[in-house]
Motif scaffolding. Structure first.
Motif, PDB file in Angstrom:
ATOM      1  N   LEU A 281      58.557  22.469  16.347  1.00  0.00           N
ATOM      2  CA  LEU A 281      59.526  23.488  16.737  1.00  0.00           C
ATOM      3  C   LEU A 281      60.937  22.975  16.483  1.00  0.00           C
ATOM      4  N   ASP A 282      61.788  23.827  15.956  1.00  0.00           N
ATOM      5  CA  ASP A 282      63.198  23.462  15.811  1.00  0.00           C
ATOM      6  C   ASP A 282      63.923  23.750  17.117  1.00  0.00           C
ATOM      7  N   MET A 283      63.365  23.178  18.190  1.00  0.00           N
ATOM      8  CA  MET A 283      63.895  23.332  19.537  1.00  0.00           C
ATOM      9  C   MET A 283      63.744  21.989  20.231  1.00  0.00           C
ATOM     10  N   VAL A 284      64.600  21.725  21.190  1.00  0.00           N
ATOM     11  CA  VAL A 284      64.504  20.450  21.892  1.00  0.00           C
ATOM     12  C   VAL A 284      64.057  20.689  23.329  1.00  0.00           C
ATOM     13  N   GLY A 285      63.343  19.716  23.862  1.00  0.00           N
ATOM     14  CA  GLY A 285      62.909  19.797  25.252  1.00  0.00           C
ATOM     15  C   GLY A 285      61.425  20.042  25.390  1.00  0.00           C
ATOM     16  N   GLU A 286      60.790  19.213  26.232  1.00  0.00           N
ATOM     17  CA  GLU A 286      59.344  19.321  26.404  1.00  0.00           C
ATOM     18  C   GLU A 286      58.934  20.649  27.027  1.00  0.00           C
ATOM     19  N   HIS A 287      59.836  21.285  27.783  1.00  0.00           N
ATOM     20  CA  HIS A 287      59.488  22.573  28.383  1.00  0.00           C
ATOM     21  C   HIS A 287      59.130  23.615  27.322  1.00  0.00           C
ATOM     22  N   ASN A 288      59.662  23.443  26.118  1.00  0.00           N
ATOM     23  CA  ASN A 288      59.364  24.403  25.054  1.00  0.00           C
ATOM     24  C   ASN A 288      57.939  24.278  24.534  1.00  0.00           C
ATOM     25  N   VAL A 289      57.284  23.154  24.811  1.00  0.00           N
ATOM     26  CA  VAL A 289      55.873  23.033  24.444  1.00  0.00           C
ATOM     27  C   VAL A 289      55.059  24.074  25.221  1.00  0.00           C
ATOM     28  N   LEU A 290      55.322  24.187  26.510  1.00  0.00           N
ATOM     29  CA  LEU A 290      54.588  25.156  27.330  1.00  0.00           C
ATOM     30  C   LEU A 290      54.904  26.587  26.905  1.00  0.00           C
ATOM     31  N   ASN A 291      56.179  26.855  26.597  1.00  0.00           N
ATOM     32  CA  ASN A 291      56.539  28.187  26.111  1.00  0.00           C
ATOM     33  C   ASN A 291      55.804  28.505  24.814  1.00  0.00           C
ATOM     34  N   ALA A 292      55.725  27.506  23.933  1.00  0.00           N
ATOM     35  CA  ALA A 292      55.056  27.708  22.652  1.00  0.00           C
ATOM     36  C   ALA A 292      53.556  27.926  22.836  1.00  0.00           C
ATOM     37  N   LEU A 293      52.953  27.203  23.773  1.00  0.00           N
ATOM     38  CA  LEU A 293      51.513  27.369  24.003  1.00  0.00           C
ATOM     39  C   LEU A 293      51.180  28.790  24.445  1.00  0.00           C
ATOM     40  N   ILE A 294      52.069  29.389  25.234  1.00  0.00           N
ATOM     41  CA  ILE A 294      51.865  30.791  25.615  1.00  0.00           C
ATOM     42  C   ILE A 294      51.842  31.661  24.359  1.00  0.00           C
ATOM     43  N   GLY A 295      52.806  31.405  23.472  1.00  0.00           N
ATOM     44  CA  GLY A 295      52.847  32.164  22.228  1.00  0.00           C
ATOM     45  C   GLY A 295      51.620  31.956  21.371  1.00  0.00           C
ATOM     46  N   ILE A 296      51.124  30.724  21.337  1.00  0.00           N
ATOM     47  CA  ILE A 296      49.939  30.417  20.536  1.00  0.00           C
ATOM     48  C   ILE A 296      48.717  31.142  21.081  1.00  0.00           C
ATOM     49  N   GLN A 297      48.546  31.148  22.408  1.00  0.00           N
ATOM     50  CA  GLN A 297      47.398  31.830  22.996  1.00  0.00           C
ATOM     51  C   GLN A 297      47.467  33.343  22.764  1.00  0.00           C
ATOM     52  N   ILE A 298      48.659  33.905  22.885  1.00  0.00           N
ATOM     53  CA  ILE A 298      48.818  35.341  22.617  1.00  0.00           C
ATOM     54  C   ILE A 298      48.485  35.638  21.159  1.00  0.00           C
ATOM     55  N   ALA A 299      48.958  34.783  20.251  1.00  0.00           N
ATOM     56  CA  ALA A 299      48.664  34.978  18.824  1.00  0.00           C
ATOM     57  C   ALA A 299      47.159  34.894  18.570  1.00  0.00           C
ATOM     58  N   ILE A 300      46.484  33.951  19.231  1.00  0.00           N
ATOM     59  CA  ILE A 300      45.027  33.847  19.098  1.00  0.00           C
ATOM     60  C   ILE A 300      44.356  35.135  19.560  1.00  0.00           C
ATOM     61  N   ASP A 301      44.846  35.684  20.671  1.00  0.00           N
ATOM     62  CA  ASP A 301      44.272  36.932  21.186  1.00  0.00           C
ATOM     63  C   ASP A 301      44.425  38.084  20.192  1.00  0.00           C
ATOM     64  N   PHE A 302      45.459  38.008  19.362  1.00  0.00           N
ATOM     65  CA  PHE A 302      45.679  39.038  18.342  1.00  0.00           C
ATOM     66  C   PHE A 302      45.054  38.671  16.995  1.00  0.00           C
ATOM     67  N   GLY A 303      44.256  37.609  16.981  1.00  0.00           N
ATOM     68  CA  GLY A 303      43.557  37.252  15.760  1.00  0.00           C
ATOM     69  C   GLY A 303      44.401  36.557  14.716  1.00  0.00           C
ATOM     70  N   VAL A 304      45.479  35.914  15.139  1.00  0.00           N
ATOM     71  CA  VAL A 304      46.347  35.199  14.207  1.00  0.00           C
ATOM     72  C   VAL A 304      45.840  33.759  14.054  1.00  0.00           C
ATOM     73  N   THR A 305      45.716  33.281  12.836  1.00  0.00           N
ATOM     74  CA  THR A 305      45.253  31.920  12.589  1.00  0.00           C
ATOM     75  C   THR A 305      46.401  30.933  12.752  1.00  0.00           C
ATOM     76  N   PHE A 306      46.067  29.654  12.904  1.00  0.00           N
ATOM     77  CA  PHE A 306      47.094  28.618  12.980  1.00  0.00           C
ATOM     78  C   PHE A 306      47.982  28.648  11.737  1.00  0.00           C
ATOM     79  N   GLU A 307      47.389  28.863  10.587  1.00  0.00           N
ATOM     80  CA  GLU A 307      48.153  28.895   9.341  1.00  0.00           C
ATOM     81  C   GLU A 307      49.135  30.052   9.339  1.00  0.00           C
ATOM     82  N   GLU A 308      48.700  31.203   9.842  1.00  0.00           N
ATOM     83  CA  GLU A 308      49.604  32.357   9.927  1.00  0.00           C
ATOM     84  C   GLU A 308      50.693  32.115  10.961  1.00  0.00           C
TER      85      GLU A 308
END
Length: 453
Positions: A281-308
């Protein structure tokens, strides 16, 4: 805009009292300063203004339809222009019309709420999803009962998913927002003490945040940050499908191998079935890892691959004044003036600690809406700053509480102007300066002042 007059009347249960045109319109506005030709103007009646006073002005500027809840004009002053609809309450009408429009469009909606991190999470969710879908996201902080409907009105059939931020400061606000937006998937970033002045307890804050699921119909996913003590208490429900993210391997998606630098945050995201992908991530701070994980799980729920998701991250756009790094001569300013709470203050101080520089200075102001927790919370942030900042410069009602927590290296000023007048004597080459306070304090003025030194 994909709405007609008949649909407007149906949605808001309104009555036409003046009809000088056929009621066509292209946009919806609540601000006469931004009205364009063929607009529908909703005259909101607020504490500090009454839109019903501006009906004539709105029509002169090109509004074809005006929705009012008071008649404060003379019909002859319309000069045979405009169509006026009367309702009981224009604020309720605004929400009802947005709800109708959202349902007509039929696109998927992601709702994001939480005490802190909503906007950064919204930005990340939208980025991850954009690798596969056309995505709309809330602009700025349009996350309340006025802002959310205005965001919905910016949607059109070209979008697949809308990522909408939902804020609250008192009871039942999230319920009303959820009724308007009807999210298909929701996320709660954390439960802290923001707005505890009005919500009284963290238990009440959790209950308020959970009302984002009040209109779930099909065991919709609710994604939560399992590192938050209040959210850890949640269990599966008949109301929603609980999906947890965090650092624990029992979470649906968890992170490991976190690497923090002055410019980026990298980590491995691992799913329950063993899939893994390293994100940067072009963001600083470990708290953004948790924010990103939320986004990753939502993307998974919508059928988005890691590559996408990786492709989508290239579209990432962060909202301004959130951990914005400004290089000025031989100093670095960390502009985080958008808002402040104990959790976000502590996260920003962690970033200050890890960012390379000779000395670390924190310019801190009041955190709002903490009620009886205010003095203690400011003191605790001061204590948390020990070892992360070398010096605190502070103003505001709770400046002495910061000093009680941080100690002798706290410089207290009577006003923002006094702080700015004296800040130059405290800054040296190589310093890193964090500037943060609640939005109402307008600490971006301090940032601009330091930039000009």
């Amino acid at each position: 805009m994909n709405l007609n007059l008949e649909e407007v009347i149906e949605a808001i249960n309104g009555e036409i009292i003046v009809k000088n045109n056929e009621g066509s319109f292209n946009k919806i506005s609540t601000d006469t300063r931004k009205i364009e030709e063929e607009s529908l103007f909703i005259a909101l009646n607020g504490e500090n203004f009454n839109g019903n006073d501006y009906v004539i002005e709105a029509i002169k500027k090109g509004a074809s339809i005006v929705i009012v809840d008071e008649l404060k004009f003379d019909i002859k002053d319309l000069n045979n222009k405009g169509l006026v609809i009367k309702v009981e309450d224009t604020k309720i009408a605004l929400g009802a019309l947005a709800k109708y429009y959202r349902e007509k469009l039929g696109i998927k909606v992601v709702g994001i709420t939480g005490s802190t991190g909503k906007t950064s999470t919204k930005d990340l969710v939208a980025a991850f999803l954009s690798g596969k879908y056309s995505v709309f996201k809330t602009k700025g902080n349009f996350n309340n009962e006025i802002g959310l409907p205005l965001m919905i009105f910016e949607l059109d059939p070209s979008y697949d998913i809308a990522v909408l931020e939902m804020g609250t400061s008192n009871f039942n606000e999230i319920h009303r927002l959820a009724n308007i937006a009807r999210p298909d998937i929701a996320a709660i970033t954390n439960v802290g003490v923001t707005h505890i002045e009005y919500l009284k307890s963290r238990e009440n804050i959790l209950k308020e945040k959970l009302s984002i699921t009040d209109f779930f119909e099909n065991n919709n996913p609710l994604i939560v940050n399992n590192e938050n003590d209040m959210l850890q208490t949640l269990n599966q429900s008949s109301k929603f499908k609980l999906e947890k993210i965090g650092y624990n391997e029992n979470c649906e998606v968890y992170s490991k191998n976190i690497e923090l630098t002055e410019k980026s945050t990298s980590f491995d995201a691992v799913t329950q079935n063993g899939q893994s992908h390293r994100f940067k991530l072009d963001m600083v701070g470990e708290h953004n890892v948790l924010n990103a994980l939320i986004g990753i799980q939502i993307a998974i729920d919508f059928g988005v691959t890691f590559e996408e998701m990786e492709i989508g991250l290239k579209n990432f756009e962060a909202t301004s004044m959130r951990l914005e790094f400004i290089k000025k001569d031989n100093i670095t300013i960390i502009n985080d003036c958008y808002n402040a709470s104990p959790d976000s203050m502590n996260a920003a101080l962690e970033v200050l600690k890890t960012y390379p520089g000779k000395r670390k200075i924190a310019v801190l102001g009041d955190m709002g809406e903490l009620g009886e927790h205010a003095k203690f919370s400011h003191k605790m942030v001061g204590e948390h700053a020990i070892g992360k900042a070398d010096m605190i410069l502070t103003i505001g009602e709770f400046k002495d509480d910061y000093k009680e927590g941080f100690g002798k290296d706290t410089k207290v000023f009577a006003s923002k102007q006094e702080l700015m007048n004296n800040v130059k004597e405290f800054i040296k080459d190589g310093d890193v300066i964090l500037v943060k306070a609640s939005r109402s304090a307008k600490f971006e003025e301090i940032v601009k002042y330091i930039e000009k030194l």
